[in-house]
Write a protein that holds these residues in place. Structure first.
Motif, PDB file in Angstrom:
ATOM      1  N   ILE A  90       0.860  -1.183   0.000  1.00 39.05           N
ATOM      2  CA  ILE A  90       0.000   0.000   0.000  1.00 39.05           C
ATOM      3  C   ILE A  90       0.900   1.238   0.000  1.00 39.05           C
ATOM      4  N   TRP A  91       0.689   2.104  -0.969  1.00 40.45           N
ATOM      5  CA  TRP A  91       1.519   3.295  -1.169  1.00 40.45           C
ATOM      6  C   TRP A  91       0.787   4.525  -0.652  1.00 40.45           C
ATOM      7  N   THR A  98       2.549   3.560   6.567  1.00 39.57           N
ATOM      8  CA  THR A  98       3.117   3.159   7.851  1.00 39.57           C
ATOM      9  C   THR A  98       2.469   1.876   8.355  1.00 39.57           C
ATOM     10  N   GLN A  99       3.299   0.987   8.895  1.00 40.57           N
ATOM     11  CA  GLN A  99       2.812  -0.256   9.493  1.00 40.57           C
ATOM     12  C   GLN A  99       3.194  -0.283  10.971  1.00 40.57           C
ATOM     13  N   THR A 100       2.284  -0.727  11.779  1.00 40.62           N
ATOM     14  CA  THR A 100       2.544  -0.934  13.197  1.00 40.62           C
ATOM     15  C   THR A 100       2.215  -2.386  13.522  1.00 40.62           C
ATOM     16  N   ASN A 101       3.248  -3.133  13.909  1.00 40.14           N
ATOM     17  CA  ASN A 101       3.090  -4.567  14.188  1.00 40.14           C
ATOM     18  C   ASN A 101       2.466  -5.295  13.002  1.00 40.14           C
ATOM     19  N   GLY A 102       2.889  -4.910  11.794  1.00 37.46           N
ATOM     20  CA  GLY A 102       2.417  -5.575  10.589  1.00 37.46           C
ATOM     21  C   GLY A 102       1.060  -5.122  10.110  1.00 37.46           C
ATOM     22  N   VAL A 103       0.489  -4.088  10.739  1.00 38.63           N
ATOM     23  CA  VAL A 103      -0.835  -3.592  10.354  1.00 38.63           C
ATOM     24  C   VAL A 103      -0.682  -2.225   9.707  1.00 38.63           C
ATOM     25  N   THR A 152     -12.305   0.941  10.279  1.00 40.33           N
ATOM     26  CA  THR A 152     -12.125  -0.443  10.721  1.00 40.33           C
ATOM     27  C   THR A 152     -11.044  -0.489  11.778  1.00 40.33           C
ATOM     28  N   GLU A 153     -11.178  -1.415  12.713  1.00 43.06           N
ATOM     29  CA  GLU A 153     -10.166  -1.572  13.759  1.00 43.06           C
ATOM     30  C   GLU A 153      -9.041  -2.462  13.266  1.00 43.06           C
ATOM     31  N   ASN A 154      -9.411  -3.589  12.692  1.00 44.02           N
ATOM     32  CA  ASN A 154      -8.387  -4.498  12.151  1.00 44.02           C
ATOM     33  C   ASN A 154      -9.079  -5.432  11.162  1.00 44.02           C
ATOM     34  N   THR A 155      -8.807  -5.224   9.888  1.00 43.47           N
ATOM     35  CA  THR A 155      -9.440  -6.020   8.834  1.00 43.47           C
ATOM     36  C   THR A 155      -8.372  -6.737   8.028  1.00 43.47           C
ATOM     37  N   GLU A 156      -8.609  -8.038   7.791  1.00 38.44           N
ATOM     38  CA  GLU A 156      -7.663  -8.826   7.003  1.00 38.44           C
ATOM     39  C   GLU A 156      -8.160  -8.933   5.564  1.00 38.44           C
ATOM     40  N   ILE A 157      -7.215  -8.686   4.629  1.00 39.98           N
ATOM     41  CA  ILE A 157      -7.518  -8.798   3.204  1.00 39.98           C
ATOM     42  C   ILE A 157      -6.572  -9.812   2.594  1.00 39.98           C
ATOM     43  N   THR A 158      -7.129 -10.812   1.918  1.00 37.35           N
ATOM     44  CA  THR A 158      -6.313 -11.829   1.249  1.00 37.35           C
ATOM     45  C   THR A 158      -6.595 -11.764  -0.250  1.00 37.35           C
ATOM     46  N   PHE A 159      -5.534 -11.707  -1.040  1.00 41.43           N
ATOM     47  CA  PHE A 159      -5.680 -11.611  -2.501  1.00 41.43           C
ATOM     48  C   PHE A 159      -5.814 -13.004  -3.107  1.00 41.43           C
ATOM     49  N   LEU A 160      -6.438 -13.059  -4.272  1.00 40.66           N
ATOM     50  CA  LEU A 160      -6.762 -14.345  -4.886  1.00 40.66           C
ATOM     51  C   LEU A 160      -5.510 -15.163  -5.176  1.00 40.66           C
ATOM     52  N   SER A 161      -5.550 -16.422  -4.780  1.00 44.31           N
ATOM     53  CA  SER A 161      -4.394 -17.313  -4.953  1.00 44.31           C
ATOM     54  C   SER A 161      -4.124 -17.618  -6.424  1.00 44.31           C
ATOM     55  N   THR A 183       0.961 -16.633  -1.414  1.00 40.96           N
ATOM     56  CA  THR A 183      -0.157 -16.060  -0.667  1.00 40.96           C
ATOM     57  C   THR A 183       0.232 -14.676  -0.143  1.00 40.96           C
ATOM     58  N   ILE A 184      -0.629 -13.695  -0.410  1.00 40.97           N
ATOM     59  CA  ILE A 184      -0.382 -12.316   0.044  1.00 40.97           C
ATOM     60  C   ILE A 184      -1.588 -11.873   0.851  1.00 40.97           C
ATOM     61  N   THR A 185      -1.328 -11.480   2.125  1.00 44.35           N
ATOM     62  CA  THR A 185      -2.399 -11.049   3.030  1.00 44.35           C
ATOM     63  C   THR A 185      -2.019  -9.714   3.661  1.00 44.35           C
ATOM     64  N   HIS A 186      -2.990  -8.787   3.765  1.00 44.61           N
ATOM     65  CA  HIS A 186      -2.770  -7.496   4.420  1.00 44.61           C
ATOM     66  C   HIS A 186      -3.671  -7.358   5.632  1.00 44.61           C
ATOM     67  N   GLN A 187      -3.145  -6.714   6.678  1.00 46.25           N
ATOM     68  CA  GLN A 187      -3.949  -6.288   7.810  1.00 46.25           C
ATOM     69  C   GLN A 187      -4.037  -4.757   7.737  1.00 46.25           C
TER      70      GLN A 187
END
Length: 771
Positions: free
Chosen positions: A39-40, A49-54, A162-171, A177-181
């Motif tokens: 994410i740019w 900016t990421q905090t603890n991977g989020v 959102t407080e914490n949402t997980e997004i997973t891109f199509l395999s 596997t690429i996942t974002h918090q």
């Protein structure tokens, strides 16, 4: 008729149908080609900016997905019309758009992206379709399409908190596997008061953005820049002078400061880092700025800094400027340091950091480009040390550390001045430093074979290596000549001027021998260079010295051979290499009185006439010649007693000098006058000639006083009838001699002779007629 036309068109329809079917059949969907998604943060020009991977996102701010793709799994099996897809999931709102994916090295659009939004909070889809691969292959060379990779960007907004949402891109789309918090927070002001109270200086920005620019200082133009901001004296300390030094780092991609974009503003920083009560400073009055030759460093000095008062305190300052941009997916960096009253200042009041570094990503995040991939490899830029122009055909040897599986290789810079190594494994890069050695310099440049050691990491290594141009030198000289007196060392001054630019190169003075020597001129580019040498005070006369008015024209012709080695030839117009001055000494006027004595011996035969002897003395001058019985000069005239030996005395009056003439005496019998000596004196002024005569049948002595300006005079002569030969005078009436009665007698004789002649002629004619 219709059947006939249809029968004629059938073959073409069949051919067209087969062609379309073939193209459709060859087009395919490419799967598992997306290698990374980040994410740019558009506002900050860097990854969010990421905090603890989020990822920490702000509601309704603009962000972009930077999507890396690699099609190498399909090497040799790519065709126009092939597609791959990137799906953007909910709850993000996608901005629909279309754009080309352009290969930077060839300028060819090899793909087209079509981004479709599914609506607010519902995500969307980006589909990339390949095209122009045949043109790409022709430009790159080779027999098949391979190694196609790049990055494209799709814009979105997080509109839902959102407080914490997980997004997973199509395999099926991603290689792994690429996942974002993500966390989306409401927008709101920030309070940086604590930072402002401690900060002395800092640097921000480095964001790449599109901007058409042209710089006369750089003699370049472009479409992208990096924007930078430097905060100075944030906590408002009193300094008389503030000096700021900013330098581009060579450990990143090359860039240059664009001088025309620099602004300096005084003010004070509010808690949100907004600059208040702004006052723009004037270059040359409030501050000065000095650039190095390549415009990769400047030193900016603010004069009387504490005289700018803002918010009741000495002002803070903000320096803003743009730099050029590689815009190829690499990174750039520059560093700033500050002095206050000639003393180093730390970045904050609580640390010892003297240099503040800031790094910017040179990524084009609008549309899509196939840009350089720098991970786990070495990227080299070869540039001109003075202009930072990219240089092709430089060769480097890259030697991996001992024990690495990667082999030593030679890489060559392309037309963009870029060379990249192979991609190294994580195991190889952990073994230690790689060694880079230049083995072939670009034509016309000096080889720098000094080894460079670098440590490669997951982001790879970028190094800008500059080369100096080969050079040659030329000597320009002249000589100084002075007529009228001796030349002195450093007496005259001469200036060498570049005739092409009008700029003075150097000013020197002559030595005691008249040599004029300028410093050696150095050239690093072939061409023709024109100069003039001029003398100070040219064409003027000062202290009795007249200066040479003509400049000396000089031409230096610099040529390069096939290896780029340079040579210079100096020529002078009309072979003129000297200045000639003339000194005129001061003139002294001298008055001289000369007395000339002439001794004349007169021999007189026995007189044969009863007429009194007449002595006539004639003087010829440039003025009217005058003979008179009495002295007419206003000066005293000396007359000597008549003797057979006469001394002629000459009196010079009022700086005038006399020219004495021989004297001839005429009587009834021939009289011979012998002049023993006649002397001539040249004078500058004259008066009328004055002659005093003594007339007697006896030999006479004549003393004559004459003032004349004639340098020479012919002797006066006397005619047979006793009259002097006429002397021509200018604008003055001739004076007559006193009558002695001789002219009357001579007239009567002549008249009688005329009557006698007439009678003789008459008698002759009468006798002729009678016969």
């Amino acid at each position: 008729m219709k059947k006939k036309i249809l029968s004629l068109l059938t073959p073409f329809l069949l051919i067209f149908g087969v062609t379309v079917f073939a193209e459709t059949a060859s087009a395919k969907e490419l799967t598992n080609v997306i290698t990374d998604v980040i994410i740019w943060d558009v506002a900050n020009g860097k990854e969010a900016t990421q905090t603890n991977g989020v990822y920490q996102l702000t509601q309704n701010n603009n962000y972009r997905y930077a999507v890396n793709f690699d099609l190498s799994a399909y090497d040799g099996n790519l065709s126009d019309g092939d597609t791959f897809t990137f799906t953007i999931p909910a709850p993000l709102t996608v901005t629909g758009t279309t754009f080309d994916l352009t290969d930077k090295t060839t300028g060819i659009a090899v793909g087209e992206a079509n981004v479709v939004s599914n609506g607010a909070g519902s995500g969307g889809t980006a589909t990339i379709t390949l095209k122009n691969l045949a043109d790409y292959l022709k430009e790159k060379g080779g027999t098949e399409i391979q190694g196609v990779s790049g990055t494209f960007y799709t814009q979105f907004k997080p509109e839902e908190l959102t407080e914490n949402t997980e997004i997973t891109f199509l395999s099926t789309e991603t290689k792994n596997t690429i996942t974002h918090q993500i966390k989306v927070s409401p927008s709101g002001g920030s309070d940086y008061s604590d930072v402002i109270d401690k900060e002395n200086f800092a640097k921000t920005g480095g964001i790449l953005y599109g901007k058409n620019w042209t710089s006369e200082a750089l003699e370049k133009s472009g479409q992208y820049v990096h924007g930078w901001t430097v905060r100075i004296n944030t906590r408002q300390v009193a300094y008389d002078t503030i000096e700021v030094t900013d330098t581009v780092s060579e450990d990143y991609s090359p860039m240059q400061f664009i001088p025309e974009t620099v602004t300096v503003t005084a003010g004070w920083y509010r808690s949100d880092f907004s600059l208040m009560d702004q006052e723009q400073l004037k270059l040359g009055t409030d501050y000065t700025i000095d650039w190095n030759e390549s415009h990769t460093q400047f030193v900016l000095k603010i004069n009387n800094a504490s005289s700018f008062i803002k918010n009741g305190k000495p002002a803070s300052f903000r320096i803003q400027y743009d730099t050029t941009a590689p815009a190829d997916g690499t990174k750039v960096q520059n560093a700033v340091s500050v002095k206050g009253d000639d003393k180093d200042i730390t970045a904050t009041s609580t640390n010892t950091q003297l240099v503040y570094y800031n790094t910017g990503n040179s990524l084009v995040t609008t549309g899509g480009t196939i840009q350089l991939q720098t991970g786990y490899r070495i990227t080299l830029y070869k540039v001109d040390s003075k202009t930072l122009d990219r240089l092709p055909n430089a060769q480097f040897k890259i030697t991996p550390p001992a024990g690495a599986t990667a082999a030593e290789e030679i890489v060559t810079t392309d037309q963009n001045g870029v060379a990249q190594s192979s991609v190294y494994s994580e195991e190889d890069v952990k073994l230690g430093a790689f060694t880079i050695t230049e083995v072939t310099a670009p034509t016309g440049y000096v080889l720098d074979s000094t080894p460079i050691k670098v440590t490669v990491g997951s982001e790879g290594v970028i190094r800008t290596i500059s080369n100096e141009r080969k050079t040659t030198t030329a000597d320009i000289a002249a000589t100084k000549k002075l007529t009228g007196r001796d030349l002195k060392a450093e007496e005259f001054e001469f200036t060498l001027t570049n005739a092409d630019t009008g700029e003075a190169v150097e000013t020197v003075k002559n030595d005691a021998d008249g040599n004029i020597s300028f410093s050696k001129l150095t050239y690093d580019t072939a061409g023709v260079y024109n100069y003039t040498i001029t003398e100070a005070n040219a064409g003027q006369t000062i202290d009795r010295v007249t200066y040479d008015a003509e400049p000396i024209k000089v031409t230096v012709n610099v040529e390069a051979d096939e290896q780029g080695d340079l040579s210079a030839t100096v020529t002078y117009a009309d072979n003129d290499t000297s200045f000639e001055n003339i000194y005129i000494p001061e003139t002294t006027t001298t008055t001289t009185t000369t007395t000339t004595t002439t001794t004349a011996t007169t021999t007189t035969t026995a007189p044969t006439t009863t007429e009194p002897a007449t002595t006539t003395t004639s003087a010829t001058t440039s003025e009217a010649s005058t003979t008179t019985e009495v002295t007419t000069t206003t000066e005293p005239t000396t007359t000597a007693a008549a003797t057979t030996t006469s001394e002629v005395s000459t009196t010079t009056t009022d700086a005038a000098t006399t020219t004495e003439k021989p004297v001839t005496t005429t009587t009834a019998e021939p009289v011979t006058t012998t002049v023993t000596e006649a002397r001539t004196t040249v004078v500058t002024e004259s008066t009328e000639s004055t002659t005093t005569e003594a007339s007697s049948s006896d030999p006479t002595s004549t003393t004559t006083t004459t003032t004349t300006s004639t340098s020479t005079a012919d002797p006066a002569t006397t005619t047979a009838d006793g009259k002097p030969t006429p002397t021509t005078t200018a604008n003055k009436p001739k004076k007559k001699l006193p009558s002695t009665g001789e002219s009357t007698s001579a007239g009567a004789v002549i008249l009688g002779f005329a009557f006698l002649s007439i009678n003789v002629v008459s008698i002759y004619f009468r006798q002729s007629h009678k016969q």
